[in-house]
Design a protein around this motif. Structure first.
Motif, PDB file in Angstrom:
ATOM      1  N   UNK A 313       8.542   1.792   9.755  1.00 49.08           N
ATOM      2  CA  UNK A 313       8.473   0.329   9.805  1.00 49.08           C
ATOM      3  C   UNK A 313       9.757  -0.233  10.415  1.00 49.08           C
ATOM      4  N   UNK A 314      10.906   0.276   9.937  1.00 50.98           N
ATOM      5  CA  UNK A 314      12.181  -0.211  10.474  1.00 50.98           C
ATOM      6  C   UNK A 314      12.332   0.200  11.932  1.00 50.98           C
ATOM      7  N   UNK A 315      11.851   1.397  12.285  1.00 50.66           N
ATOM      8  CA  UNK A 315      11.888   1.810  13.685  1.00 50.66           C
ATOM      9  C   UNK A 315      11.084   0.842  14.546  1.00 50.66           C
ATOM     10  N   UNK A 316       9.932   0.383  14.016  1.00 49.35           N
ATOM     11  CA  UNK A 316       9.153  -0.615  14.739  1.00 49.35           C
ATOM     12  C   UNK A 316       9.924  -1.908  14.924  1.00 49.35           C
ATOM     13  N   UNK A 317      10.687  -2.320  13.883  1.00 50.32           N
ATOM     14  CA  UNK A 317      11.516  -3.522  13.998  1.00 50.32           C
ATOM     15  C   UNK A 317      12.571  -3.332  15.086  1.00 50.32           C
ATOM     16  N   UNK A 318      13.195  -2.137  15.117  1.00 48.09           N
ATOM     17  CA  UNK A 318      14.195  -1.852  16.138  1.00 48.09           C
ATOM     18  C   UNK A 318      13.591  -1.969  17.534  1.00 48.09           C
ATOM     19  N   UNK A 319      12.437  -1.335  17.724  1.00 46.72           N
ATOM     20  CA  UNK A 319      11.796  -1.346  19.047  1.00 46.72           C
ATOM     21  C   UNK A 319      11.441  -2.772  19.446  1.00 46.72           C
TER      22      UNK A 319
END
Length: 659
Positions: A313-319
């Motif tokens: 989920x946080x990786x999605x926020x980063x992207x």
């Protein structure tokens, strides 16, 4: 009921965040002032709702409401009140609540204190801030629910991790988060400027005070975290190049470069591309730190969670945010004109070199931190990148900054005389060389410590060379009006000098670590142990009961030349609920140095295994950080940076009437 109110407030805050995304942005596109004006009340109300939710979670911890999973897993009824309050953010769910609270606080601060910003830019920026808030509130509600109930509440909780039962928990995370999340304002302003297409010197004036605020808090947060690790973990170190430690250093380096780049953009309307890129980079690296701590991709004493779902989920926020901001940057970069021209030998030129070195040092730390993770993901190989790599890469890149910074301060804008500036630093450089010889005569090697100590003295004295030149300018009789010129110096000049001097103070403390003494031994009662210039002796052993632990205490004295100069009490605590032990290091500060003793479990014969250290000048590491933060605060107090616009001069009465 209070808990349910907190959960409802979070859901309502998410709804307002979605409105904050749409309404101001739509108003900016439609040139509708009423829609753009909704940005302020939406941001302020959203902060109030998140604050209400956070207060509800804090209340549950304070009253030991064991019907909440979060309280059961991280609290205990006998835990001291300070740790019940600070323990709210001593776990993943609570720390994300603190993150959301500070994120919405930043949005509210932008809405309340940015009236000098053009309405369209402010609307777009608050809309971007709303995107950030919505993403993290959604993350909390979907993957990190802090208000989850338990069907059959237990009588007692599992207690907080003993390492976190320390006053440092009450100070370090809030300061660090204020730094991390503080860069979200700069990020939102940069994204808003890219959306609206207005990037000029005024934009630099808008972002500089916010950058300073975030940089000051991040400086204090890193320093507090370093000292907390130093006295809590019992190993006597203050920096281990741990991946999460590196994750806090990365945005600090980018933020430092951004401060210097924004000053050039404000003065000369140059380095626009640099300034926008660094504004995006500083917050992007803060998001990266969040991902590293909560994704489970690394093992660290700082890690909060190892849930791959949260990590994705946080990786999605980063992207989404980093990728989106860089895409906007790519579209707008060709339209950014160069602005004012300047010669290579000028203050602007040296600030460009400063930025290049800072970003290169940042890249070295970034690669050293993430390369082992990338390699393991690629082919399963596991390698360790430790202190030797970072010392050999970061050190040579950062060292020229220390040498060139004072020289750059003395150069004029646009075009400068390098030889003249170097001549003004001749006495300072000579003082640094003399200091090297003095340290070598007093302490001997290692050579790196001697050189670094001399550079530190050079940096501390050179930091005030510009102030000296402005108070006693060339061609002016030294005593004439010196006090008036001194009083007339802007606070930003004092702030810059103090920040650079603070860096030199920290460097001197780091250099002195090479002259320290370490002794690993077994402490026997009444025996003397020589540690550096001091003799240590254990006089007695005692035991005590704390609220949720028992403690074995070693009472010790410190003597020099046969005279007792201090007493202290290192101890070992055993926490009953968690079945964990922690070392409470005994630390005594003597002439800016410290005697440090950490003891292990008591042996059957009554002795204690112990680590003993003499760390000369080690206090300067943290005093320098405080000086840097104070310098940033002084600069922020300068009205030109705090407001970003000049004060309108008062007109004479007759002209006011004519108006």
């Amino acid at each position: 009921m209070i808990v349910e109110t907190g959960h409802f407030a979070l859901a309502l805050a998410l709804a307002l965040a979605l409105m904050q995304i749409i309404l101001p942005f739509w108003g900016a596109r439609a040139h509708d002032g009423r829609l753009m004006a909704t940005a302020r009340p939406l941001a302020l109300t959203q902060f109030a709702l998140v604050a209400l939710a956070y207060a509800a979670l804090t209340y549950a911890h304070v009253v030991s409401d064991f019907s909440l999973v979060n309280v059961v897993e991280n609290s205990h009824s006998t835990k001291p009140m300070i740790y019940k309050i600070s323990g709210v953010w001593g776990n993943h769910e609570g720390s994300m609540m603190l993150w959301a609270l500070i994120l919405t606080l930043c949005g509210a601060a932008m809405a309340a204190f940015s009236r000098a910003i053009p309405p369209r830019l402010l609307a777009d920026s608050i809309s971007v801030q709303g995107c950030l808030s919505a993403a993290f509130l959604l993350f909390i509600l979907l993957t990190s629910e802090p208000f989850a109930r338990i069907a059959t509440p237990p009588i007692e909780g599992n207690d907080l991790n003993p390492i976190l039962q320390d006053p440092g928990l009450a100070i370090h995370p809030p300061l660090l988060y204020l730094g991390y999340v503080g860069f979200s304002i700069v990020f939102s302003l940069a994204a808003g400027a890219l959306i609206g297409g207005r990037i000029d010197a005024a934009f630099a004036r808008f972002i500089r005070p916010w950058t300073l605020v975030a940089w000051v808090f991040l400086t204090l947060g890193i320093a507090m975290g370093s000292y907390w690790a130093y006295y809590t973990l019992g190993w006597g170190g203050f920096w281990f190049w741990d991946p999460v430690e590196n994750a806090s250093l990365l945005p600090w380096l980018a933020g430092t470069a951004l401060l210097h780049s924004a000053s050039v953009m404000e003065k000369r309307e140059a380095l626009k591309i640099w300034t926008i890129f660094l504004a995006i980079l500083a917050f992007s690296l803060s998001l990266l730190g969040t991902f590293l701590v909560r994704s489970g991709v690394l093992t660290s004493v700082h890690s909060f969670a190892s849930d791959p779902t949260r990590g994705m989920f946080i990786l999605g926020i980063l992207v989404l945010f980093i990728g989106g901001a860089l895409f906007l940057f790519m579209l707008r970069a060709p339209t950014l004109t160069g602005g004012g021209l300047f010669a290579p030998i000028s203050r602007e030129g040296f600030l460009v070199v400063n930025n290049l070195l800072l970003t290169a040092a940042c890249a070295a730390v970034f690669i050293g931190t993430l390369y082992p993770l990338a390699l393991e993901a690629w082919n399963g190989s596991k390698i360790t990148v430790g202190a030797p790599f970072f010392n050999l890469t970061f050190g040579p890149l950062f060292a020229p900054i220390l040498i060139l910074a004072p020289l750059g301060q003395l150069l004029a804008w646009k075009r400068a005389d390098l030889l003249g500036a170097a001549q003004r630093l001749f006495l300072v450089a000579a003082l640094g060389l003399v200091a090297m010889l003095g340290f070598y005569a007093l302490q001997g090697g290692p050579v790196v410590s001697v050189v670094c100590a001399g550079v530190a003295i050079y940096l501390m004295t050179a930091a005030f060379a510009e102030i000296w030149g402005r108070v006693f300018p060339q061609g002016v009789r030294r005593s004439a009006n010196a006090l008036a010129r001194l009083a007339g110096l802007p606070l930003s000049a004092w702030g810059a000098a103090l920040a650079h001097a603070g860096l030199g103070v920290t460097l001197l403390g780091l250099a002195a670590t090479g002259w320290g003494v370490e002794k690993i031994t077994r402490i026997q009662p009444n025996e003397l142990y020589q540690v550096g210039p001091y003799a240590l002796q254990a006089t007695s052993v005692d035991s005590a009961e704390g609220p949720n632990y028992r403690e074995a205490i070693v009472h010790m004295t410190i003597a020099r030349d046969g005279k007792t100069v201090a007493t202290f009490d290192p101890s070992k605590r055993f926490f009953r609920t968690r079945q964990m032990a922690t070392s409470q290091a005994g630390i005594v500060t003597l002439n800016l140095g410290q005697i440090y003793v950490a003891v292990a479990e008591q042996n059957p014969d009554g002795s204690f295994d112990a680590r003993m250290y003499w760390k000369p000048l080690v206090s300067l590491i943290w005093l320098g950080a405080l000086a840097m933060a104070l310098g940033g605060t002084l600069s922020l107090a300068d009205r030109r940076l705090r407001v970003g616009v000049a004060r309108r001069a008062k007109l004479p009465a007759n002209l006011q009437a004519a108006e």
